[in-house]
Scaffold this motif. Sequence first.
Motif, mmCIF file in Angstrom:
data_model
loop_
_atom_site.group_PDB
_atom_site.id
_atom_site.type_symbol
_atom_site.label_atom_id
_atom_site.label_comp_id
_atom_site.label_asym_id
_atom_site.label_seq_id
_atom_site.Cartn_x
_atom_site.Cartn_y
_atom_site.Cartn_z
ATOM 1 N N ASP A 12 -22.692 -86.027 8.208
ATOM 2 C CA ASP A 12 -22.916 -85.387 6.922
ATOM 3 C C ASP A 12 -21.922 -85.852 5.853
ATOM 4 O O ASP A 12 -22.115 -85.552 4.679
ATOM 5 N N GLU A 13 -20.881 -86.575 6.250
ATOM 6 C CA GLU A 13 -19.907 -87.082 5.281
ATOM 7 C C GLU A 13 -20.325 -88.451 4.758
ATOM 8 O O GLU A 13 -20.624 -88.614 3.593
ATOM 9 N N GLU A 15 -22.859 -90.421 6.013
ATOM 10 C CA GLU A 15 -24.295 -90.634 6.202
ATOM 11 C C GLU A 15 -24.627 -92.027 6.752
ATOM 12 O O GLU A 15 -25.761 -92.474 6.664
ATOM 13 N N GLU A 56 -22.018 -76.034 10.558
ATOM 14 C CA GLU A 56 -23.289 -76.744 10.750
ATOM 15 C C GLU A 56 -23.303 -78.163 10.165
ATOM 16 O O GLU A 56 -24.354 -78.786 10.057
ATOM 17 N N ASN A 57 -22.143 -78.668 9.772
ATOM 18 C CA ASN A 57 -22.028 -80.072 9.333
ATOM 19 C C ASN A 57 -21.489 -80.879 10.490
ATOM 20 O O ASN A 57 -20.565 -80.448 11.183
ATOM 21 N N HIS A 58 -22.063 -82.045 10.682
ATOM 22 C CA HIS A 58 -21.678 -82.923 11.786
ATOM 23 C C HIS A 58 -20.884 -84.093 11.201
ATOM 24 O O HIS A 58 -21.406 -84.850 10.381
#
Length: 64
Positions: A12-13, A15, A56-58
Motif C-alpha cells: 500500500d506504500e 504499490e 489493514e494496510n500491507h
Amino acid sequence: MLYDAKVEAQCDECEDEFAEVELEYVFRDYGGLNGFYDDSKVESELKEMGWKIIDENHICPNCQ
C-alpha cells in the motif's frame, strides 16, 4: 492448465511490490466432499515474509 488458489498482496506504500500466498484447501468432513480454500493464515504468512500490516494496510519489507 489449472492452478491452486492464491492471494496476491500489493504494498500500500510503493504499490510496486507484490507477494503471493497459496491457500490451503481444507475439508469440512472426512468424506472429502465439502471443502474450501482457507484464507485465515494469509496475514500471518505475509508477516513471516517480512511484511507489516498496520490498520489493514500491507507494507512490504522495502518500505519499512
